[in-house]
Motif scaffolding. Structure first.
Motif, PDB file in Angstrom:
ATOM      1  N   TYR A 147      -8.286   5.328  34.062  1.00  0.00           N
ATOM      2  CA  TYR A 147      -8.602   5.757  32.697  1.00  0.00           C
ATOM      3  C   TYR A 147      -7.308   5.983  31.944  1.00  0.00           C
ATOM      4  O   TYR A 147      -6.274   6.307  32.542  1.00  0.00           O
ATOM      5  CB  TYR A 147      -9.504   7.001  32.662  1.00  0.00           C
ATOM      6  N   THR A 148      -7.357   5.751  30.635  1.00  0.00           N
ATOM      7  CA  THR A 148      -6.186   5.948  29.780  1.00  0.00           C
ATOM      8  C   THR A 148      -6.607   6.672  28.505  1.00  0.00           C
ATOM      9  O   THR A 148      -7.722   6.511  28.028  1.00  0.00           O
ATOM     10  CB  THR A 148      -5.524   4.609  29.394  1.00  0.00           C
ATOM     11  N   ASN A 149      -5.714   7.483  28.002  1.00  0.00           N
ATOM     12  CA  ASN A 149      -5.901   8.218  26.752  1.00  0.00           C
ATOM     13  C   ASN A 149      -4.757   7.898  25.811  1.00  0.00           C
ATOM     14  O   ASN A 149      -3.613   7.780  26.252  1.00  0.00           O
ATOM     15  CB  ASN A 149      -5.840   9.732  26.989  1.00  0.00           C
ATOM     16  N   GLY A 150      -5.049   7.819  24.551  1.00  0.00           N
ATOM     17  CA  GLY A 150      -4.001   7.723  23.556  1.00  0.00           C
ATOM     18  C   GLY A 150      -3.622   9.111  23.076  1.00  0.00           C
ATOM     19  O   GLY A 150      -4.231  10.109  23.466  1.00  0.00           O
ATOM     20  N   SER A 151      -2.642   9.207  22.235  1.00  0.00           N
ATOM     21  CA  SER A 151      -2.234  10.483  21.666  1.00  0.00           C
ATOM     22  C   SER A 151      -3.387  11.075  20.858  1.00  0.00           C
ATOM     23  O   SER A 151      -3.989  10.395  20.036  1.00  0.00           O
ATOM     24  CB  SER A 151      -1.008  10.291  20.782  1.00  0.00           C
ATOM     25  N   GLY A 152      -3.719  12.314  21.127  1.00  0.00           N
ATOM     26  CA  GLY A 152      -4.804  12.989  20.426  1.00  0.00           C
ATOM     27  C   GLY A 152      -6.155  12.823  21.095  1.00  0.00           C
ATOM     28  O   GLY A 152      -7.132  13.438  20.690  1.00  0.00           O
ATOM     29  N   ASP A 153      -6.244  11.991  22.133  1.00  0.00           N
ATOM     30  CA  ASP A 153      -7.510  11.807  22.863  1.00  0.00           C
ATOM     31  C   ASP A 153      -7.584  12.775  24.027  1.00  0.00           C
ATOM     32  O   ASP A 153      -6.613  12.974  24.755  1.00  0.00           O
ATOM     33  CB  ASP A 153      -7.624  10.379  23.398  1.00  0.00           C
ATOM     34  N   VAL A 154      -8.750  13.360  24.205  1.00  0.00           N
ATOM     35  CA  VAL A 154      -8.942  14.341  25.280  1.00  0.00           C
ATOM     36  C   VAL A 154     -10.197  14.019  26.090  1.00  0.00           C
ATOM     37  O   VAL A 154     -10.985  14.889  26.402  1.00  0.00           O
ATOM     38  CB  VAL A 154      -8.988  15.784  24.735  1.00  0.00           C
ATOM     39  N   GLY A 155     -10.354  12.753  26.445  1.00  0.00           N
ATOM     40  CA  GLY A 155     -11.453  12.347  27.304  1.00  0.00           C
ATOM     41  C   GLY A 155     -12.401  11.385  26.641  1.00  0.00           C
ATOM     42  O   GLY A 155     -12.194  10.927  25.522  1.00  0.00           O
ATOM     43  N   GLY A 156     -13.461  11.070  27.391  1.00  0.00           N
ATOM     44  CA  GLY A 156     -14.463  10.119  26.937  1.00  0.00           C
ATOM     45  C   GLY A 156     -15.386   9.770  28.084  1.00  0.00           C
ATOM     46  O   GLY A 156     -15.522  10.531  29.030  1.00  0.00           O
ATOM     47  N   ASP A 157     -15.996   8.600  28.018  1.00  0.00           N
ATOM     48  CA  ASP A 157     -16.923   8.157  29.059  1.00  0.00           C
ATOM     49  C   ASP A 157     -16.253   7.164  29.993  1.00  0.00           C
ATOM     50  O   ASP A 157     -15.662   6.182  29.545  1.00  0.00           O
ATOM     51  CB  ASP A 157     -18.153   7.494  28.442  1.00  0.00           C
ATOM     52  N   ILE A 158     -16.393   7.427  31.303  1.00  0.00           N
ATOM     53  CA  ILE A 158     -15.945   6.483  32.316  1.00  0.00           C
ATOM     54  C   ILE A 158     -17.147   5.654  32.728  1.00  0.00           C
ATOM     55  O   ILE A 158     -18.176   6.204  33.128  1.00  0.00           O
ATOM     56  CB  ILE A 158     -15.340   7.207  33.535  1.00  0.00           C
ATOM     57  N   ASP A 159     -17.029   4.342  32.611  1.00  0.00           N
ATOM     58  CA  ASP A 159     -18.073   3.427  33.052  1.00  0.00           C
ATOM     59  C   ASP A 159     -17.845   3.156  34.531  1.00  0.00           C
ATOM     60  O   ASP A 159     -16.953   2.409  34.897  1.00  0.00           O
ATOM     61  CB  ASP A 159     -18.025   2.126  32.253  1.00  0.00           C
ATOM     62  N   THR A 160     -18.675   3.774  35.399  1.00  0.00           N
ATOM     63  CA  THR A 160     -18.494   3.649  36.844  1.00  0.00           C
ATOM     64  C   THR A 160     -19.105   2.369  37.397  1.00  0.00           C
ATOM     65  O   THR A 160     -18.822   2.003  38.534  1.00  0.00           O
ATOM     66  CB  THR A 160     -19.133   4.835  37.574  1.00  0.00           C
ATOM     67  N   GLY A 161     -19.987   1.720  36.639  1.00  0.00           N
ATOM     68  CA  GLY A 161     -20.678   0.545  37.135  1.00  0.00           C
ATOM     69  C   GLY A 161     -21.830   0.877  38.066  1.00  0.00           C
ATOM     70  O   GLY A 161     -22.425  -0.010  38.660  1.00  0.00           O
ATOM     71  N   LEU A 162     -22.163   2.159  38.193  1.00  0.00           N
ATOM     72  CA  LEU A 162     -23.247   2.606  39.077  1.00  0.00           C
ATOM     73  C   LEU A 162     -24.521   2.836  38.277  1.00  0.00           C
ATOM     74  O   LEU A 162     -24.469   3.185  37.104  1.00  0.00           O
ATOM     75  CB  LEU A 162     -22.856   3.914  39.780  1.00  0.00           C
ATOM     76  N   ALA A 163     -25.678   2.696  38.925  1.00  0.00           N
ATOM     77  CA  ALA A 163     -26.953   3.040  38.289  1.00  0.00           C
ATOM     78  C   ALA A 163     -27.117   4.553  38.248  1.00  0.00           C
ATOM     79  O   ALA A 163     -27.700   5.106  37.318  1.00  0.00           O
ATOM     80  CB  ALA A 163     -28.110   2.400  39.037  1.00  0.00           C
TER      81      ALA A 163
END
Length: 90
Positions: free
Chosen positions: A25-41
């Motif tokens: 996962y990567t964040n830009g400046s000012g970003d504090v998270g988001g959704d990780i797409d795990t590929g799992l059901a």
């Protein structure tokens, strides 16, 4: 740059009848998270490991009650934090 995640490996039947996925996962400046797409059901477990050359301000957290249906797992991170993740489920 906005929060982004990438799957780097998927292993079928690695832990019993569960699927194991790995990624970054990567964040830009000012970003504090988001959704990780795990590929799992259904994600039953996810581990977040920040990477970098300095100590992080706060540990990243999973902002979900596991198990969670669907592949998107919401995480909260420190500003501009990048890292690796490991998840398993079905």
């Amino acid at each position: 740059m906005a929060f982004a995640s990438t799957i780097t490996r998927i292993e079928q039947n690695h832990i019993g009848d569960r699927v194991v996925t790995h990624g970054t996962y990567t964040n830009g400046s000012g970003d504090v998270g988001g959704d990780i797409d795990t590929g799992l059901a259904q994600c039953e477990f996810i581990c977040l490991q920040p990477i970098g050359s300095a100590v992080i301000v706060a540990a990243p957290v999973v902002n979900e009650t596991l198990p969670v249906d669907g592949s998107a797992v919401t995480v909260v991170t420190s500003d501009n934090e990048d890292g690796n993740w490991f998840a398993y489920g079905i």
